[in-house]
Design an enzyme around this catalytic site. Sequence first.
Site, mmCIF file in Angstrom:
data_model
loop_
_atom_site.group_PDB
_atom_site.id
_atom_site.type_symbol
_atom_site.label_atom_id
_atom_site.label_comp_id
_atom_site.label_asym_id
_atom_site.label_seq_id
_atom_site.Cartn_x
_atom_site.Cartn_y
_atom_site.Cartn_z
ATOM 1 N N TYR A 72 0.811 -1.190 0.009
ATOM 2 C CA TYR A 72 0.073 0.303 -0.159
ATOM 3 C C TYR A 72 0.703 1.165 -0.001
ATOM 4 O O TYR A 72 0.206 2.380 -0.143
ATOM 5 C CB TYR A 72 -0.914 0.008 1.181
ATOM 6 C CG TYR A 72 -1.739 -1.171 1.383
ATOM 7 C CD1 TYR A 72 -2.203 -1.963 0.440
ATOM 8 C CD2 TYR A 72 -2.505 -1.322 2.385
ATOM 9 C CE1 TYR A 72 -2.861 -3.210 0.281
ATOM 10 C CE2 TYR A 72 -3.364 -2.602 2.684
ATOM 11 C CZ TYR A 72 -3.549 -3.310 1.559
ATOM 12 O OH TYR A 72 -4.343 -4.461 1.593
ATOM 13 N N HIS A 130 1.131 -11.724 2.152
ATOM 14 C CA HIS A 130 -0.075 -11.105 1.601
ATOM 15 C C HIS A 130 -0.835 -11.876 0.528
ATOM 16 O O HIS A 130 -1.993 -11.748 0.498
ATOM 17 C CB HIS A 130 0.484 -9.792 0.940
ATOM 18 C CG HIS A 130 -0.488 -8.629 0.561
ATOM 19 N ND1 HIS A 130 -0.374 -7.414 0.556
ATOM 20 C CD2 HIS A 130 -1.961 -8.678 0.397
ATOM 21 C CE1 HIS A 130 -1.282 -6.788 0.297
ATOM 22 N NE2 HIS A 130 -2.346 -7.569 0.390
#
Length: 267
Positions: free
Chosen positions: A43, A101
């Site tokens: 992010y 992730h």
Amino acid sequence: MSDLDLPPIGLGTSGNDDPAECAETVAAALEAGYRHVDTAQMYDNEEAVGEGIRRAAVDRDEVVVATKVHPDNLAYDDAKRTARESLERLGLESVDLLYVHWPTSAYDPAETLRAMDELRAEGLCDHVGLSNFTPALLDEARDLLDAPVVAHQVECHPLLPQTELREYAVEHGHTLVGYSPLGRGEALEDPLLSEIAEKHDTSTAAVCLAWAFAQEALVPIPKATGDHVRANFAAQDLELDDEDLDRIADYDVRERYIDPDAAAWNR
């Protein structure tokens, strides 16, 4: 069962890559009552998230902070190195929850998960989580890890209810953490969900979140800024009735909005 007790709602920060807005949003969310903040190396906002946590008048020990190792960083040495870099950006000595992730790119089950176990043993994270895994990959990871899997994070909302993974979470004692609980905003235009919202004189977003709150072992982490942060938190006050939940369960519209070609379910 997992010994990590996640709050019923968390703040997602995917896409919030403006540093000032991200820090302001995190601080505002914590002061509004959120106690779970989710970020990731992918992010590019860990530094701003850390700033928001420090800015809020909330004790750090009260907040579950989660981040995720980028798929390209999942080789053993890279996972160990970049997890430390994440902590430096966050300004924290440890995170409560560290995820793999995506099981793609540099993911190697034995080596990646060995790194995760070592990071936990070294005190850099309290708990280990996985994200975007299939049941078969979850089985493999659970066999390889010394650490218990306390959370599995996937896209989850009324139009993608993830029934199999929710049942898996209940069976194995972890939490299913639902990202994109509003279907990236697309679910807000759905006719059935809009009808249920009208029935309760509320927003379709609140209906999506109330659906999540009604499910066992599911915690939504909507991303939001501004007034939507408080509105999402307030959705905890909405209780859908059995008729609403049954209609959603029987609905024939099913949509996955985050579906990269490399995802495990597409192999």
